[in-house]
Motif scaffolding. Sequence first.
Motif, PDB file in Angstrom:
ATOM      1  N   ASP A   1      57.288  -3.863 -57.028  1.00  0.00           N
ATOM      2  CA  ASP A   1      58.889  -4.163 -57.355  1.00  0.00           C
ATOM      3  C   ASP A   1      59.064  -5.388 -56.552  1.00  0.00           C
ATOM      4  OD1 ASP A   1      58.974  -2.493 -59.436  1.00  0.00           O
ATOM      5  OD2 ASP A   1      60.305  -0.911 -58.203  1.00  0.00           O
TER       6      ASP A   1
ATOM      7  N   THR B   1      60.250  -8.772 -55.142  1.00  0.00           N
ATOM      8  CA  THR B   1      61.175  -9.707 -55.225  1.00  0.00           C
ATOM      9  C   THR B   1      60.718 -11.255 -54.657  1.00  0.00           C
ATOM     10  OG1 THR B   1      63.104  -8.187 -55.434  1.00  0.00           O
ATOM     11  CG2 THR B   1      63.781 -10.373 -55.269  1.00  0.00           C
TER      12      THR B   1
ATOM     13  N   SER C   1      58.877  -1.918 -52.503  1.00  0.00           N
ATOM     14  CA  SER C   1      59.939  -2.738 -53.107  1.00  0.00           C
ATOM     15  C   SER C   1      60.261  -3.795 -51.850  1.00  0.00           C
ATOM     16  CB  SER C   1      61.204  -2.126 -53.381  1.00  0.00           C
ATOM     17  OG  SER C   1      60.882  -1.111 -54.365  1.00  0.00           O
TER      18      SER C   1
ATOM     19  N   SER D   1      60.833  -9.218 -59.843  1.00  0.00           N
ATOM     20  CA  SER D   1      61.652 -10.127 -60.210  1.00  0.00           C
ATOM     21  C   SER D   1      61.132 -11.384 -59.553  1.00  0.00           C
ATOM     22  CB  SER D   1      62.748  -9.673 -59.424  1.00  0.00           C
ATOM     23  OG  SER D   1      63.809 -10.727 -59.551  1.00  0.00           O
TER      24      SER D   1
ATOM     25  N   THR E   1      60.664  -8.014 -50.537  1.00  0.00           N
ATOM     26  CA  THR E   1      61.191  -9.191 -50.890  1.00  0.00           C
ATOM     27  C   THR E   1      60.511 -10.435 -50.039  1.00  0.00           C
ATOM     28  OG1 THR E   1      63.396  -8.307 -51.189  1.00  0.00           O
ATOM     29  CG2 THR E   1      63.234 -10.822 -50.679  1.00  0.00           C
TER      30      THR E   1
ATOM     31  N   GLU F   1      62.872 -15.191 -59.430  1.00  0.00           N
ATOM     32  CA  GLU F   1      64.010 -16.163 -59.678  1.00  0.00           C
ATOM     33  C   GLU F   1      63.590 -17.388 -59.910  1.00  0.00           C
ATOM     34  OE1 GLU F   1      66.359 -15.566 -56.291  1.00  0.00           O
ATOM     35  OE2 GLU F   1      66.716 -13.246 -56.793  1.00  0.00           O
TER      36      GLU F   1
END
Length: 676
Positions: free
Chosen positions: A632, A634, A611, A656, A613, A658
């Motif tokens: 996962d 981001t 996970s 994700s 970012t 954005e």
Amino acid sequence: MPSFLRFLCLCLGLIMALVSAPVAIAGTVATAVIPVAVTGQGAPFTIKQDTSMGVEISFDMSAVPPGVRLTSAVLRLVPTSAGQGAQFVRIFKKGETGTSIGGLNVPVTPTPTESTGDGLLNVLADRPASLDLVLTTDSVRSERSYFSYADSSSTNRPRLIVTWADNSPKMTRVGTQLRYRGSPDDATPWAYNAPEGAVLSVLFPSGGAQANILTGPAFVGDLVVFIAKGSDGPKLYGMRPSGSVAWTYPSDGTALDDITWKYLRLDDQGRLMAFANTGSVTVFSGFGPRGPATAVTKSVPEMNVSKRPVISAGGLVVFRKNQSSDAEPGNYIYALTPFPNLTTLWRSPANVGKSTAPVLSPRLGQQLVYVMGEDQSAGLSIFDNTTGVQPVPIGFPAGSDLDKFNSFHPPLALVADPTADTPKDWVYLSGFAPGNGTLDGFTDLDKPGSPGRWNAAQTGEVSRCMSPPPADGAEPVVYCVQAQQFRAYSYQSGKMICASDDAAGPVSATSNLVADGNGNLVFWQEDAGPSGVLRGFSPTCEAVFMAPLDGLPAKNDGIEVLELRAGPDGAVYAYSGSEVFALRVTQGAAAPTELTANTQYAVQGDMTLASLTAPADGAVALHAEGVLALGDLTVPAGAAVVCSGRKGLSLGANFSLEVGATLACGLNTTTAKPAP
């Protein structure tokens, strides 16, 4: 796990964000244009007092990019002979002959003279498409003749020299692509994470197809472009780095002319110039999803090259014309005015023989061209790019051993301190022979007298050298392979900073050196292993990997070594007469535990992310020769991620993306070349 995706490209928000590095390159850019019309239709024109209407002279101003802030505009004229007296030439805007907008104080001697005053600059502030002038004189006893645009000596032709302010960032990001200003072949802003190896693949052709590669690659946006000839004739190809064809041009079933295409170059306005040894240059522009919107071919009779031309920031094209059987045999350096005219601006007065390719000064505001010549004009030639004037005579710098060699690498030029009030070029000249060579550094080579130089030359057979763009506040470093070692030298003194140790073995470079954003350098060593190895060294001269690869050619046409070109996607490209190759530097098998801006993570097997970012202040590249599982991940606003997997791609349930982020991913369909 979700099923593998055949293709993934998700883009939301602003995908064309431009991110600048903290320090910009400040200075001026210059260009020069030849008049498109002069009274007398190209014959020498005369300016005298009793000329009732004066001499009319017109310049096409479309070569100056829109939106730039002009800083100077100068008219340059050259008298055909000495005069009886000095002459003052008044410059008027056509149709407004009541008030002069400038003048030229022409001496008695036939000296090139440039105009004074800001009147020309003020007229150009409105950015007219054409600058139409009238030249007159009040000098009673003076009648002077001047060379016109058709004069056989192109250096004598009248010209308008225009400069504009330039504060371009040294690095830009457009979407997921990173590049340095000017798109240099030997450096990429992408940092290779923990480099340990490399993989080689064939970008084109695919599936065992046959093709002739007519030009090496250039880079337009996120595409690799080149001209190749298949069964349907020559075409311009736009290839995604993942291996799929984005477009071909022409797309209407026709083909490009079947001529001797040689090289591609991208100018600062995003136009792609294709140079052909049939006396022509084709300019492709307006690139979109289906390729270029326009293609314009200009006749350039002197275009016959075996060294890749260069294009200045102001659009001036400089090249070495090869020996031919025309009325003016010999190898000469030529400069062309910018597109759309591409007319001859100047030609070197002397035959430069089997010279190196021309090298442009990186110092904005100092429009210099450096060439190392052989044969009739042995030594270093320096030219002003706007006029062709040579500030110093041709020759080897005094006290150097360069005159003992017959072969030379192209000069390496760098700016010592771009923020100084008077920055200087440092120029590194190298001569070589089997088992022998010399490397020396010089400054102020364009000024009369003895130049500044290294404390002592470095000896031993030497490769082409390079200097990566330094980090903010850091001094440049010159890297070379010399005397069978990978070495780093102080740019000012020539002191050896470091050298590879015995464990690295004998080192040679049979390609140019390419640097990543962390200062690691890679190059091809053909004489190692069963078919050659790609070598990687750290900025401190430590050997970090030696990857055996199979399939690269020995060298490209026009240079003595294999030419590697850094792409904006982080890969390094090469080509042969039948294939375009992609080389990607890889790390160990472990997947990254965090992601750093402007960094490439590539593995030779599977990569599974936790996970993580993506950084919002830069781009990240993720590549796996196996399956790439993004998990996962981001991708926040402002972030850009480009990724590929050769055997599959997958997303986690909590992946994700954005608004305002960029994600561009796909299967790698290039043809893998197994290691020997």
